[in-house]
Design a protein around this motif. Sequence first.
Motif, mmCIF file in Angstrom:
data_model
loop_
_atom_site.group_PDB
_atom_site.id
_atom_site.type_symbol
_atom_site.label_atom_id
_atom_site.label_comp_id
_atom_site.label_asym_id
_atom_site.label_seq_id
_atom_site.Cartn_x
_atom_site.Cartn_y
_atom_site.Cartn_z
ATOM 1 N N ILE A 236 -29.239 19.357 1.835
ATOM 2 C CA ILE A 236 -30.151 18.360 2.389
ATOM 3 C C ILE A 236 -31.234 17.990 1.384
ATOM 4 O O ILE A 236 -31.583 16.819 1.225
ATOM 5 N N VAL A 237 -31.757 18.983 0.677
ATOM 6 C CA VAL A 237 -32.779 18.717 -0.351
ATOM 7 C C VAL A 237 -32.202 17.813 -1.438
ATOM 8 O O VAL A 237 -32.864 16.864 -1.882
ATOM 9 N N ASN A 238 -30.980 18.074 -1.867
ATOM 10 C CA ASN A 238 -30.351 17.230 -2.886
ATOM 11 C C ASN A 238 -30.225 15.787 -2.402
ATOM 12 O O ASN A 238 -30.480 14.847 -3.165
ATOM 13 N N GLU A 239 -29.834 15.602 -1.140
ATOM 14 C CA GLU A 239 -29.731 14.254 -0.572
ATOM 15 C C GLU A 239 -31.097 13.570 -0.565
ATOM 16 O O GLU A 239 -31.220 12.397 -0.946
ATOM 17 N N MET A 240 -32.120 14.292 -0.135
ATOM 18 C CA MET A 240 -33.462 13.693 -0.059
ATOM 19 C C MET A 240 -34.046 13.454 -1.446
ATOM 20 O O MET A 240 -34.842 12.536 -1.624
ATOM 21 N N GLU A 241 -33.641 14.244 -2.421
ATOM 22 C CA GLU A 241 -34.095 14.002 -3.796
ATOM 23 C C GLU A 241 -33.511 12.685 -4.308
ATOM 24 O O GLU A 241 -34.201 11.892 -4.943
ATOM 25 N N LYS A 242 -32.251 12.426 -3.985
ATOM 26 C CA LYS A 242 -31.614 11.168 -4.394
ATOM 27 C C LYS A 242 -32.264 9.958 -3.735
ATOM 28 O O LYS A 242 -32.230 8.858 -4.276
#
Length: 162
Positions: free
Chosen positions: A77-83
């Motif tokens: 989820i963090v990776n998605e929100m970073e993108k």
Amino acid sequence: MTNKQWTEAGEAVTALILDVFRLNGRLQLAGDRLVAELGLTSARWQILGAIAYVDRPESVAWHARAMGVHRQGVQRIVNEMEKEDILEFRPNPHHKRAQLVVLTTKGQNLFDAALALQVPWVNDLSEGLSSNDIATTQEVIGLLKKRLEASSTSQGERSIQY
């Protein structure tokens, strides 16, 4: 079926655990509905809150441990929100690979918008509940959480310290 009998407290805690599971499911559904207009889910909102409320930036592993969930789920989820420019990674002076996670301006604005929706909702939800009853409930949940954390550590689960 087992022959073992619960103690009176064991039976009560079992009933409490089942109620907490049901409450968690309802909270997730309500949270999803509450923040859907912001493009958030309960899971994303929970992670934003975990990041927003710490005193200093922490790693994904640290947040997952504090939330009591698996690191891999938080990382995804963090990776998605970073993108999406909601979160950003910063170097961790204590660990090369475990970067620190912080809110971007967009992320802070999104979290603030979610809180603006949550305040009237939670005020309505808490109507008629006494502060003493809420404090007692928090004490019991906190004690159970500490006991679970202690038993998982003593049973050899790895403690993450980044």
